[in-house]
Design a protein around this motif. Structure first.
Motif, PDB file in Angstrom:
ATOM      1  N   TYR A   8       0.857  -1.196   0.000  1.00  0.00           N
ATOM      2  CA  TYR A   8       0.000   0.000   0.000  1.00  0.00           C
ATOM      3  C   TYR A   8       0.890   1.241   0.000  1.00  0.00           C
ATOM      4  O   TYR A   8       1.146   1.830   1.030  1.00  0.00           O
ATOM      5  N   PRO A  26       1.178   4.685  -2.220  1.00  0.00           N
ATOM      6  CA  PRO A  26       1.063   5.764  -3.208  1.00  0.00           C
ATOM      7  C   PRO A  26       2.416   6.474  -3.323  1.00  0.00           C
ATOM      8  O   PRO A  26       3.095   6.682  -2.310  1.00  0.00           O
ATOM      9  N   LEU A  27       2.784   6.846  -4.529  1.00  0.00           N
ATOM     10  CA  LEU A  27       4.136   7.320  -4.787  1.00  0.00           C
ATOM     11  C   LEU A  27       4.539   8.497  -3.901  1.00  0.00           C
ATOM     12  O   LEU A  27       5.611   8.488  -3.297  1.00  0.00           O
TER      13      LEU A  27
END
Length: 468
Positions: free
Chosen positions: A355, A357-358
């Motif tokens: 999980y 996100p960049l």
């Protein structure tokens, strides 16, 4: 067995500590819980019996590791050194000398001595904590500052400084972990690049300096300064008795302290075959402590004021006073080994990889590192667990390796500062002479503030990198 159950031992330990304020029992329960889960996972028919028996085996196994055995032995013997320093009157003489010379004529100067001692001795965190703690105990008592404040200053200075000034075992350890990865920059450049990006370590040092310079304390630490608990009364009696002891000499405290510092540096050079960063910390701290104990003993016997019986009695009292912290250290090492086999750290690391996100990578890695260190009680173990996950993510996604590595390093230290099952927390409490739960309770708000600042900054950095 569901992987999330690997969090159960640490959860039980933290819950019991908050409920009953008893770290030793909490650690014992966590160890038994972890071993029960391991026994269940092995499919044994006698889960309860095997779990309990394996718990005892796990404790005994700590002594099978030479490094752990040396750390436990050092923790016992440092109690003798501290008792000799106190009994000789050397602590009182040193405090009197520092105050009268103007070097430590007030609370601020005393705090600055503690702070800069922790910075100067950046070579090893335990050495930093011990030197600053032993040197400053009497000064903090003299100017009415709590031992909890001392524990906070030495704990929150040592590890951040060691990870910022990388010419030590910390730097060598991390460099060894990241060396196998192919990056545009060299491993050394990536590691050096973490220094300005290690927001938690930098903000913690700034907050400690603010506390020392202004004298302002907040939350539980302010209450520890204002309220005279029974523990404080007992310490006051101890200080009073110390001041009534035969007049001491400055050398009775400073010479053993110098022996510890120089002895440890010499032993690290010796055990590292000329490379101080490759030296054995556990061997060095034990050998240096033994040397300091012998020097202190010789100083006392040479004065013909103290009988052999009295010296052995004082040494035994020193061991007795420090024994609860030694037990906590032993059990925290035991729990760390047990939850490592259970896979707690691997599970937490897996959550990060799944999980991510960049733009949240640095912040989430920092949080994961903090949680892993908090539950396992080891920052170095956290580095070893998370770096192999964080570095490939950084390389594959095009994120600056130094930024992601800094998040791992800062998160490990943050979690260590918050954890009542950390061996570093136990050693800091030992050096300052305060209860471990009081230390955790009073340091926690400061660590959380610095942690929150770090998360916000890493989110902003992540957004800046993604949008660039």
């Amino acid at each position: 067995m569901p992987e999330w159950l690997s969090l159960l031992p640490a959860t039980i330990a933290i819950a019991y500590v908050l409920w009953r304020k008893d770290v030793i029992v909490a650690l014992l329960l966590a160890i038994v819980c972890s071993e029960l889960l391991l026994a269940y996972n092995d499919g044994t028919s006698l889960v309860v019996v095997d779990g309990v028996v394996n718990s005892f085996k796990r404790v005994l196994a700590v002594f099978a590791d030479a490094g752990n055995a040396r750390i436990i032995a050092f923790s016992v013997l440092i109690g003798v050194v501290l008792a000799f320093m106190r009994f000789s009157g050397g602590v009182s003489a040193t405090v009197h000398k520092l105050v009268n010379s103007g070097i430590a004529s007030n609370a601020r100067k005393s705090g600055l001595i503690t702070f800069f001692t922790g910075i100067i001795i950046f070579i090893e965190s335990n050495l930093s904590v011990l030197t600053a703690g032993i040197l400053s105990r009497g000064l903090f008592d003299k100017f009415g500052m709590s031992r909890e404040r001392l524990a906070y200053i030495i704990d929150s200075t040592s590890a951040p400084i060691c990870i910022l000034i990388l010419l030590n075992g910390w730097g060598a350890f991390v460099l060894g972990i990241i060396a196998p990865y192919e990056m545009e920059q060299s491993s050394v450049s990536v590691l050096l690049g973490t220094v300005p990006l290690n927001i938690y370590a930098l903000s913690t040092i700034v907050v400690v300096f603010y506390t020392v310079w202004t004298g302002n304390v907040y939350g539980p630490l302010a209450r520890a300064e204002a309220v005279q608990s029974e523990k404080r009364k007992r310490q006051a009696v101890a200080v009073s008795k110390e001041n009534q002891a035969p007049p001491g000499r400055v050398i009775d405290m400073l010479l053993p302290l110098v022996v510890i510092v120089l002895g440890m540096l010499a032993c690290m050079l010796w055990t590292g075959h000329g490379d101080i960063m490759a030296g054995s910390g556990s061997k060095s701290v034990l050998y240096a402590t033994i040397a300091a104990m012998l020097v202190s003993y010789i100083l006392l016997t040479s004065q013909n004021k103290f009988s052999q019986r009295r010296l052995f009695k004082e040494g035994a009292i020193g061991i007795q006073e420090i024994f609860p912290l030694v037990m906590i250290l032993l059990l925290s090492i035991t729990l760390g080994a047990s939850v490592k086999e259970l896979g707690t750290g691997v599970f937490i690391s897996g959550l990060v990889a799944d999980y991510l996100p960049l733009f949240l990578v640095p912040a989430v890695v920092f949080i994961a590192g903090a949680f892993a260190a908090f539950t396992t009680g080891t920052s170095w173990g956290t580095f070893a667990l998370l770096v192999p996950i964080a570095m490939p993510i950084s390389i594959n996604l095009g994120l600056p390796p130094s930024l992601v590595l800094a998040a791992v390093l800062g998160g490990g230290i943050f979690g260590d500062h918050c954890s009542p099952v950390s061996d570093t927390t136990a050693v800091s409490s030992l050096a300052a002479g305060c209860d471990i739960l009081d230390h955790v309770r009073t340091q926690l708000p400061y660590a959380l503030v610095c942690g929150a600042i770090t998360i916000v900054v890493y989110i902003l950095m992540g957004l800046a990198v993604v949008s660039a």
